[in-house]
Design an enzyme around this catalytic site. Structure first.
Site, PDB file in Angstrom:
ATOM      1  N   ILE A  14       0.836  -1.210   0.000  1.00  0.00           N
ATOM      2  CA  ILE A  14       0.000   0.000   0.000  1.00  0.00           C
ATOM      3  C   ILE A  14       0.869   1.257   0.000  1.00  0.00           C
ATOM      4  O   ILE A  14       0.505   2.272  -0.619  1.00  0.00           O
ATOM      5  CB  ILE A  14      -0.992  -0.003   1.189  1.00  0.00           C
ATOM      6  CG1 ILE A  14      -2.061   1.074   1.001  1.00  0.00           C
ATOM      7  CG2 ILE A  14      -0.288   0.170   2.533  1.00  0.00           C
ATOM      8  CD1 ILE A  14      -3.010   0.815  -0.130  1.00  0.00           C
ATOM      9  N   SER A  36      12.078   0.797   6.980  1.00  0.00           N
ATOM     10  CA  SER A  36      11.784  -0.522   6.415  1.00  0.00           C
ATOM     11  C   SER A  36      12.698  -1.551   7.054  1.00  0.00           C
ATOM     12  O   SER A  36      13.926  -1.460   6.946  1.00  0.00           O
ATOM     13  CB  SER A  36      11.986  -0.498   4.894  1.00  0.00           C
ATOM     14  OG  SER A  36      11.939  -1.826   4.389  1.00  0.00           O
ATOM     15  N   ARG A  38      13.024  -4.432   6.035  1.00  0.00           N
ATOM     16  CA  ARG A  38      13.654  -5.167   4.934  1.00  0.00           C
ATOM     17  C   ARG A  38      14.660  -4.300   4.173  1.00  0.00           C
ATOM     18  O   ARG A  38      15.271  -4.744   3.218  1.00  0.00           O
ATOM     19  CB  ARG A  38      12.574  -5.671   3.960  1.00  0.00           C
ATOM     20  CG  ARG A  38      11.634  -6.701   4.583  1.00  0.00           C
ATOM     21  CD  ARG A  38      10.564  -7.108   3.595  1.00  0.00           C
ATOM     22  NE  ARG A  38       9.669  -5.994   3.279  1.00  0.00           N
ATOM     23  CZ  ARG A  38       8.851  -5.951   2.238  1.00  0.00           C
ATOM     24  NH1 ARG A  38       8.814  -6.955   1.372  1.00  0.00           N
ATOM     25  NH2 ARG A  38       8.055  -4.919   2.042  1.00  0.00           N
ATOM     26  N   LYS A  91      -5.630   2.128   7.395  1.00  0.00           N
ATOM     27  CA  LYS A  91      -6.756   1.403   7.954  1.00  0.00           C
ATOM     28  C   LYS A  91      -6.434  -0.074   8.085  1.00  0.00           C
ATOM     29  O   LYS A  91      -5.672  -0.562   7.264  1.00  0.00           O
ATOM     30  CB  LYS A  91      -8.009   1.582   7.094  1.00  0.00           C
ATOM     31  CG  LYS A  91      -7.887   0.891   5.721  1.00  0.00           C
ATOM     32  CD  LYS A  91      -9.068   0.106   5.246  1.00  0.00           C
ATOM     33  CE  LYS A  91      -9.090  -1.347   5.632  1.00  0.00           C
ATOM     34  NZ  LYS A  91      -9.490  -2.266   4.534  1.00  0.00           N
ATOM     35  N   ASP A 169     -12.275  -7.250   6.721  1.00  0.00           N
ATOM     36  CA  ASP A 169     -11.175  -6.432   6.176  1.00  0.00           C
ATOM     37  C   ASP A 169     -11.676  -5.609   4.984  1.00  0.00           C
ATOM     38  O   ASP A 169     -11.507  -4.384   4.969  1.00  0.00           O
ATOM     39  CB  ASP A 169      -9.977  -7.314   5.800  1.00  0.00           C
ATOM     40  CG  ASP A 169      -8.830  -6.484   5.259  1.00  0.00           C
ATOM     41  OD1 ASP A 169      -8.121  -5.858   6.063  1.00  0.00           O
ATOM     42  OD2 ASP A 169      -8.667  -6.433   4.024  1.00  0.00           O
TER      43      ASP A 169
END
Lengths: 313, 313
Positions: A14, A36, A38, A91, A169
């Site tokens: 996202i 991050s 990663r 969200k 969701d």
């Protein structure tokens, strides 16, 4: 209007699809950093492995956008507030009602801006529907939110784990539109939650509402289903007291009045989110709409559980 | 301190056992009326069949105590607020999170006092435990709330129906003590909910919490069970960072420190409730602690469901 420096925490799908390109084209913001685990990088801005490293290196940062999985969002947001940051939350804003309520208190105590985003609320059809419902009574409401879980969440095991929300969701997007456009609050009075025999979250749900916005005896319902193949359906149909039929189509990007398409604009949800965040930052205001989240919790509290076929990817 | 006229809406077991005798002996209140669909009467005060009849006959009434079943509490409370009444709510204050949040908004908009009561918070041991935990860290917390549903709720079918709360009906009393004494908020991180094969609410539940009040790695748990025969257990055991062991026994009426009984007073829960309500009315202040209710909703949201033997009375 001042320019606000902002960092993104959690550089997943996202963030890459929406937050980064939308921030890049909004002059009210300057992307200052990424966080991050990663180590995902973007040219021109530093990447930190942890929020703590970010706050140590950039104590004057204005804001962070938290795009991590929901389960850690309370902890990450609290750490940001403790560092004096203004906070935007993807969200759902937190995994539980208590954690969201706590973040509201903590932000207010620190005089930081807290903004809980619900992307579906930023569609043009939603705004128009809200205007047309203001001060009116509703004769009927039917939310139909049916999509293919295999297409939109392939292999995402967390959605089936306890606290993974299941079909809520996507369903919470519909509920976030409802709480935005409804002229009076809606309450869940009954629900049926359908669980796959081998899973811990529902694959389908039917909700019945009560609201002072409804005429006496009005049917006010929502149907969520993750087993829809072929055409996908994200529709809210409302009949107003005078017989006018409003149909929000494709998640709110289109609005038909009595079957005639009246609003049909390209989705610009995240553009709307960041435009609003800029205004909130300029005014030092928070905006946390807990109502969509509360409706999901309420459906889980009052819901009758039924079991259906096991689900396998 | 002025004397407040009050009416009771819903004259069932809790009103007769607690509210009426406690109001009778508190000089801050004058019982002005009852509202009873069944027409239950008490010498010296009128009984009305509906709240609307009460408000029409007694527009100058100060307050109402709502002791109806939870399912209609939002509607009855809203009608009271619309009539300008100050409102006391029996526990649980509403059937859903959304309805409770709505009542808070509506009371504030009308400048009426709204008081959501949690009777277990008014025990002497609870107050003492709160003092001893202030500013301290917790090494472990174990709530054990085990009682016999056949003994305390004989034949009450509504507790097994969707929205009937099941074992959270007593469990929420323990949670209301926890939210009262905890120096920092508690959050549900995991739960196991055990449903009888033929029922729609849990007969047992195990909860795991996280809290900044806990030392790193602290075990913070609750265990609720409705299948306990023989001795009944309503205990909260807390080990504080310095090794002191606090044990709240018998629902909070007793407190042991390192095994030595330190507080042991007769239960005076409703005396405490009405003393507090008088103060709130004098100052025009509301008091709604939504935290116990939120923890129950959170347990339902994050809970893993398991099925056990069918339950028959």
């Amino acid at each position: 209007m001042s320019q606000h420096s902002i960092a993104i925490i959690g550089v997943g799908k996202i963030a890459v699809d929406q937050h980064l390109p939308v921030i890049a084209k909004n002059p009210a913001f300057r992307l200052a950093a990424l966080v991050s685990q990663r180590g995902i990088e973007q040219a021109g801005v530093p990447t930190f492995r942890t929020p703590a490293e970010l706050y140590a290196a950039m104590p004057d940062l204005d804001a962070v956008a938290i795009c991590t999985p929901p389960s850690v969002r309370h902890q990450v947001a609290l750490e940001a507030l403790n560092a004096g940051m203004n906070v935007l939350l993807e969200k759902p804003p937190a995994p539980t009602v208590s954690e969201l309520a706590d973040l509201v208190r903590q932000a207010a105590a620190r005089r930081c801006v807290l903004f809980a985003t619900w992307h579906s609320q930023y569609n043009a059809g939603v705004e128009e529907a809200k205007k047309r419902l203001a001060g009116r009574k509703i004769a009927s409401l039917a939310i139909t939110w049916k999509e293919d879980v295999r297409r939109w969440h392939p292999g995402q095991e967390w959605i089936w784990q306890p606290g993974g929300f299941g079909v809520f969701d996507p369903g919470i997007n519909a509920l976030s539109i409802l709480t935005e456009i409804a002229p009076e609050p809606f309450f869940v009075t009954a629900a049926t939650l359908t669980y796959p025999a081998n899973r811990d979250t529902p694959i389908a749900a039917r909700l019945t509402f009560a609201s002072d916005a409804g005429l006496p005896g009005a049917a006010l319902t929502a149907e969520f289903d993750w087993r829809q193949t072929g055409d996908q359906t994200w529709t809210i149909e409302i009949v107003v007291e005078d017989g006018t039929r409003l149909t929000l189509i494709d998640g709110g990007s289109k609005l038909a009045i009595n079957g005639n398409l009246t609003v049909a604009e390209p989705m610009a949800e995240y553009e709307g989110i960041y435009a609003r965040f800029a205004g909130l930052l300029d005014r030092g205001e928070s905006a946390v709409d807990a109502a969509p989240f509360h409706l999901v919790a309420d459906a889980m509290v009052v819901g009758k559980r039924e079991t259906t076929d096991a689900f396998e990817w």
